[in-house]
Motif scaffolding. Sequence first.
Motif, PDB file in Angstrom:
ATOM      1  N   THR A   1       0.834  -1.212   0.000  1.00 39.97           N
ATOM      2  CA  THR A   1       0.000   0.000   0.000  1.00 39.97           C
ATOM      3  C   THR A   1       0.865   1.258   0.000  1.00 39.97           C
ATOM      4  O   THR A   1       0.530   2.252  -0.638  1.00 39.97           O
ATOM      5  CB  THR A   1      -0.947   0.031   1.212  1.00 39.97           C
TER       6      THR A   1
ATOM      7  N   VAL B   1      -4.467   7.957  -0.832  1.00 40.94           N
ATOM      8  CA  VAL B   1      -5.096   8.032   0.492  1.00 40.94           C
ATOM      9  C   VAL B   1      -5.841   6.738   0.814  1.00 40.94           C
ATOM     10  O   VAL B   1      -5.723   6.185   1.915  1.00 40.94           O
ATOM     11  CB  VAL B   1      -6.042   9.242   0.573  1.00 40.94           C
TER      12      VAL B   1
ATOM     13  N   ARG C   1      -5.082   3.802   3.774  1.00 43.17           N
ATOM     14  CA  ARG C   1      -6.114   3.541   4.791  1.00 43.17           C
ATOM     15  C   ARG C   1      -6.714   2.135   4.673  1.00 43.17           C
ATOM     16  O   ARG C   1      -7.625   1.788   5.429  1.00 43.17           O
ATOM     17  CB  ARG C   1      -7.230   4.574   4.666  1.00 43.17           C
ATOM     18  N   THR C   2      -6.196   1.340   3.763  1.00 44.23           N
ATOM     19  CA  THR C   2      -6.756   0.008   3.535  1.00 44.23           C
ATOM     20  C   THR C   2      -5.996  -1.046   4.329  1.00 44.23           C
ATOM     21  O   THR C   2      -4.827  -1.328   4.050  1.00 44.23           O
ATOM     22  CB  THR C   2      -6.713  -0.347   2.029  1.00 44.23           C
ATOM     23  N   ARG C   3      -6.656  -1.614   5.325  1.00 46.44           N
ATOM     24  CA  ARG C   3      -6.050  -2.683   6.114  1.00 46.44           C
ATOM     25  C   ARG C   3      -6.343  -4.031   5.471  1.00 46.44           C
ATOM     26  O   ARG C   3      -7.380  -4.238   4.845  1.00 46.44           O
ATOM     27  CB  ARG C   3      -6.595  -2.679   7.546  1.00 46.44           C
TER      28      ARG C   3
END
Length: 297
Positions: free
Chosen positions: A219, A259, A263-265
């Motif tokens: 990411t 962004v 913010r992506t788990r």
Amino acid sequence: MTIVSVVQRTPLPVTALLWAETRPVVQAIFAVRYWVGALVVLAGGGAFGPAVVLGSLGWLLLTMSIYLVNGVSDLTADRANGSDRPLARGLIGAHGAVRVAWALAAASLLLTALTGTLALVLCAVAMGVLGWAYSVGPHPLKNSVAGTAVASAGGGLLTYLAGAAAAGGLPDGPYVAVFVLLALWMAVAGAAKDLGDRSGDEAAGRRTLPVVAGHRAATRVIAAGCLALGTTTVVVAGTWPEVLLPALVLCLGAVVVAVLALRTREDLPRALVRRPYRAFMVTQYAVNPALLLSVLV
């Protein structure tokens, strides 16, 4: 490539299932790229003729063949990832899909040859080789990060150039620069697609960015690449103000994807993990019309 066919009964026509397997949303963006390439040249004095129309049909058949072969080669990963595409669900057979892919590729080359435009034929041959090499052979390009990036960027750029060739030439420098940026966009931001496919890719032996580097590092790489590409678009717009609009749209999309990626788990539902990829696709659909507006206005 090992092919295992498990076919279930379905009320849908086989042609509709084959079309669904080629991923219509992706086919649409390839068509948009082709026509943007053609219209940019036409706006600059190119000639609209049968070659443009024949070329567009030939290019559609070619990209359909590429994605059918890809669907067959991705069966293991798609089933592990719970894909709902027809091949993964067993609604169409893999062997039949491969035969259709060969027929589509042959028809595509015939149509492009009928245009009498050598540059278009060369683009089609290069696209066919690149597209099939992505999925098949002893070392498919899709099995490495670099190979995936080359195939993604190359396929996008060849599509723009094919449309331009069909219309009779190359666009001016500013528009070539935007074509290159959009091709790089496919390689950089397009990697977000693999964030939600890690488990299936590992099962299939693919070494994608999330598999090689891990989700968190992937990411960050995607975000950094998007921001670098966004910065480059600002430089291009400063050099050639006539492409300011598409450059700004691409820059905005780059920030959004960056962004969302950060913010992506990994433990989120797959639909949420794929948000950066959806933003990538939306940006593509937004930049191309913006590019046309910059030519026509």
